[in-house]
Design an enzyme around this catalytic site. Structure first.
Site, PDB file in Angstrom:
ATOM      1  N   ASP A  80       5.999   3.059  -7.406  1.00 14.11           N
ATOM      2  CA  ASP A  80       4.644   3.502  -7.070  1.00 14.11           C
ATOM      3  C   ASP A  80       4.695   4.403  -5.836  1.00 14.11           C
ATOM      4  O   ASP A  80       5.107   3.981  -4.759  1.00 14.11           O
ATOM      5  CB  ASP A  80       3.745   2.295  -6.800  1.00 14.11           C
ATOM      6  N   SER A 130      -3.352   5.463  -8.783  1.00 11.48           N
ATOM      7  CA  SER A 130      -2.394   4.648  -9.535  1.00 11.48           C
ATOM      8  C   SER A 130      -2.967   4.057 -10.813  1.00 11.48           C
ATOM      9  O   SER A 130      -2.208   3.645 -11.691  1.00 11.48           O
ATOM     10  CB  SER A 130      -1.861   3.519  -8.650  1.00 11.48           C
ATOM     11  N   HIS A 191      -2.796  -5.789  -9.989  1.00 11.04           N
ATOM     12  CA  HIS A 191      -2.969  -4.509  -9.306  1.00 11.04           C
ATOM     13  C   HIS A 191      -2.974  -3.385 -10.340  1.00 11.04           C
ATOM     14  O   HIS A 191      -2.778  -3.612 -11.535  1.00 11.04           O
ATOM     15  CB  HIS A 191      -1.850  -4.314  -8.281  1.00 11.04           C
ATOM     16  N   THR A 193      -1.073  -0.789 -11.373  1.00  7.45           N
ATOM     17  CA  THR A 193       0.022  -0.505 -12.310  1.00  7.45           C
ATOM     18  C   THR A 193       0.171  -1.568 -13.388  1.00  7.45           C
ATOM     19  O   THR A 193       0.092  -1.258 -14.580  1.00  7.45           O
ATOM     20  CB  THR A 193       1.341  -0.306 -11.553  1.00  7.45           C
ATOM     21  N   GLU A 351       7.711  -2.805 -11.470  1.00  2.00           N
ATOM     22  CA  GLU A 351       7.082  -1.929 -10.480  1.00  2.00           C
ATOM     23  C   GLU A 351       7.590  -2.221  -9.078  1.00  2.00           C
ATOM     24  O   GLU A 351       7.484  -3.351  -8.585  1.00  2.00           O
ATOM     25  CB  GLU A 351       5.564  -2.081 -10.483  1.00  2.00           C
ATOM     26  N   ASP A 356       4.489   2.593  -2.262  1.00  2.00           N
ATOM     27  CA  ASP A 356       3.181   3.221  -2.078  1.00  2.00           C
ATOM     28  C   ASP A 356       2.485   2.706  -0.826  1.00  2.00           C
ATOM     29  O   ASP A 356       1.931   3.484  -0.036  1.00  2.00           O
ATOM     30  CB  ASP A 356       2.333   2.932  -3.322  1.00  2.00           C
ATOM     31  N   ASP A 397       4.327   7.085 -10.420  1.00  2.00           N
ATOM     32  CA  ASP A 397       2.984   7.416 -10.890  1.00  2.00           C
ATOM     33  C   ASP A 397       2.445   8.658 -10.198  1.00  2.00           C
ATOM     34  O   ASP A 397       1.730   9.453 -10.785  1.00  2.00           O
ATOM     35  CB  ASP A 397       2.027   6.228 -10.703  1.00  2.00           C
ATOM     36  N   HIS A 398       2.829   8.837  -8.936  1.00  2.00           N
ATOM     37  CA  HIS A 398       2.373   9.983  -8.140  1.00  2.00           C
ATOM     38  C   HIS A 398       3.262  10.090  -6.916  1.00  2.00           C
ATOM     39  O   HIS A 398       4.116   9.232  -6.669  1.00  2.00           O
ATOM     40  CB  HIS A 398       0.912   9.789  -7.706  1.00  2.00           C
ATOM     41  N   HIS A 473      -2.229  10.217  -1.408  1.00  2.00           N
ATOM     42  CA  HIS A 473      -1.231  10.594  -2.412  1.00  2.00           C
ATOM     43  C   HIS A 473      -0.974  12.098  -2.350  1.00  2.00           C
ATOM     44  O   HIS A 473      -1.765  12.859  -1.801  1.00  2.00           O
ATOM     45  CB  HIS A 473      -1.722  10.234  -3.807  1.00  2.00           C
TER      46      HIS A 473
END
Length: 543
Positions: A80, A130, A191, A193, A351, A356, A397-398, A473
């Protein structure tokens, strides 16, 4: 290097600035040559680099023999917030933790034969969140930010836009195909994800009914924790944090009995963990909440596992109590040993979720250690599976507003200072910087002098250009590393929602099954066969 200070009163200030910057760069490079080289002596020889390149070339040529096997197992590692700068910095850190300079080190994901890029935007956001991204790489459909398991027709926080707009995930496709399925995360299991794997929620923050508006509850929307146990019956392995969302409101936590913020949150009075235990007792189901309980299990005697190790997210790996809290690698090892017993194979979502969180807090050291731990887990998964029948994908994811630079010398600690001071304020700066975030600090109206503080502390917040309470992000593409059956289908630059379609195609699940009629265990593609038939026909005509 204050002698390089720019003379702003000079009539040719613009020209002077160019000269000054060149002097800074050149002096940095010159000073670097005065130091003892921090790289192996053999790197001075062209033969070292030529031989390395030739070995790499031979490996690349062998990839022409592509893996067309049917994927029995599917593993998706999701870092993440693990953008490309994070991958590079984690690589250097991994090497430096082993006493090397770091730059030449290989992450486990670096060894994967195929790498592509994924475009991460949400349907309504250029820079993604996310939840919308999780819906893309798990459900195969791009969605709005803040929503999980629903299409872009659903509107965030509007419960009445849920029904009819639900989309299913590859975890469900795998379960319906007879595979075992698992979720392992360092965040709460409800969460953003992990929730996209099983939930349909127009708001990623509806962790329990306590976080939902009364209107949504009256309209029939379910909280995400409840959906974890109700939407997909018998998810085989669930590990992460999030205990408090499973217990009735104010019920004390088993690990932190006197801390109110860790107590249960549910207003409906349900104890979802006890309900799970009651349901699974006769099915070789086990609930654990600490490392000792987890590692004492014999995977051969466990068919279902629920492991919730914290009331909320798991602690950062740097702060983890190694006696009581399992690492991501340990959780992944147990998960695979349980899941691989199924002769039909498995799907596992892993994950590294707190990469993140470290970045959001401007704590690069926390984020990068999380990334290195996820890479260890990737290596362990590789030891427990075979590239011949297991497709493994590593992606993010980003990205984040994180980067590092400043002409640092080879082998410089990734958390160190650049070998130069600013020609504007004559102060040093760390190599790692954020574009925005909580690290923006001024002292008497000027930038903080980082040499006066411990910039290598675990929780040091790297300086940021724009002040924000939480860093944001980033919007650039993220890397997708792939190995195993049909991994070559992940190529070039693709939309993020392409990922689960490739995985499903490789495993012959979901909507991609027609190409799976081969008796040899290979996932034969009709388009490929068609091309071969055409080629043979033309050859016969010409000959």
């Amino acid at each position: 290097m204050s002698w390089l200070r720019r003379e702003t009163h000079h009539p040719h200030g613009h020209e002077n600035m160019k000269v000054t910057m060149l002097l800074i760069i050149c002096s940095s490079l010159f000073l670097g040559t005065l130091e003892t080289p921090q790289f192996p002596e053999q790197e001075k020889e062209p033969k070292f680099w030529n031989d390395w390149a030739q070995r790499t070339l031979k490996q690349a040529l062998s990839l022409q023999s592509l893996n067309f096997n049917k994927a029995k197992n599917l593993i998706l590692f999701l870092g993440d917030g693990m953008g490309v700068p994070t991958v590079t910095a984690a690589r250097i850190l991994k090497g430096q933790l082993k006493g090397k300079s770091g730059e030449e080190t290989q992450l486990e994901m670096d060894k994967f034969p195929f790498v592509s890029l994924a475009k991460t935007y949400n349907t309504n956001a250029q820079v993604a969140d996310s939840a919308g991204t999780a819906t893309a790489y798990l459900c195969g459909v791009k969605a709005n930010e803040g929503t999980v398991g629903v299409s872009a027709a659903a509107v965030r926080s509007q419960c009445n836009t849920t029904q009819g707009n639900e989309v299913t995930s590859i975890l469900r496709w795998a379960k319906e195909a007879g595979k075992s399925v698992g979720i392992v995360t360092t965040t709460r299991v409800n969460h953003a994800t992990p929730s996209a794997a099983y939930a349909h929620s127009v708001d990623r923050d509806w962790y329990s009914d306590n976080e939902m508006p009364e209107e949504a509850l009256q309209s029939g929307c379910k909280d995400i924790a409840r959906q974890l146990f109700e939407n997909i019956p018998n998810i085989d392995v669930i590990m992460g944090g999030g205990r408090k969302y499973m217990f009735p409101k104010n019920k004390s936590d088993v690990e932190y009995p006197n801390i109110l913020k860790h107590s249960g949150t549910r207003k409906d009075g349900r104890n979802l963990i006890q309900e799970w235990i009651d349901k699974m007792t006769q099915k070789k189901g086990h609930y654990v909440w600490n490392k000792k309980q987890l590692l004492s299990l014999n995977p051969n005697n466990v068919d279902y596992l629920l492991g919730l190790f914290e009331p909320g997210d798991l602690t950062y790996d740097l702060e983890r109590n190694i006696e009581t809290d399992p690492s991501l690698t340990e959780m992944v090892e147990v998960a695979i040993k349980i899941l691989k017993k199924n002769p039909n194979g498995f799907y596992l979502l892993v994950e590294g979720g707190r990469i993140d969180h470290g970045h959001h807090e401007g704590k690069a050291k926390q984020a990068l250690y999380e990334a290195v731990e996820m890479d260890r887990a990737i290596g362990q998964a590789g030891l427990l599976t075979s590239i011949h029948d297991t497709m493994t994908i590593v992606t993010a994811d980003h990205s984040h507003m994180f980067n590092f630079g400043g002409y640092t010398h080879r082998g410089t600690t990734i958390f160190g200072l650049a070998p130069m001071t600013s020609d504007i304020d004559q102060k040093p700066f760390t190599s790692i910087l954020y574009g925005n975030g909580p690290g923006y600090k001024t002292i008497n109206g000027a930038r903080e002098n980082v040499s006066t503080i411990d910039y290598q502390a675990n929780n040091y917040q790297a300086q940021a250009a724009v002040p924000l309470s939480m860093e944001t992000h980033g919007g650039e593409d993220v890397a997708v590393f792939a190995k195993g059956p049909l991994a070559h289908l992940l190529h070039g630059v693709q939309e993020q929602n392409y990922i689960p379609h490739v995985m499903a195609y490789a495993a012959c699940i979901g909507q991609n099954k027609e190409h799976c009629m081969s008796r040899s265990g290979t996932a034969v593609s009709h388009p490929v066969l068609s091309s071969m038939v055409v080629l043979l026909t033309i050859t016969q005509l010409l000959c």
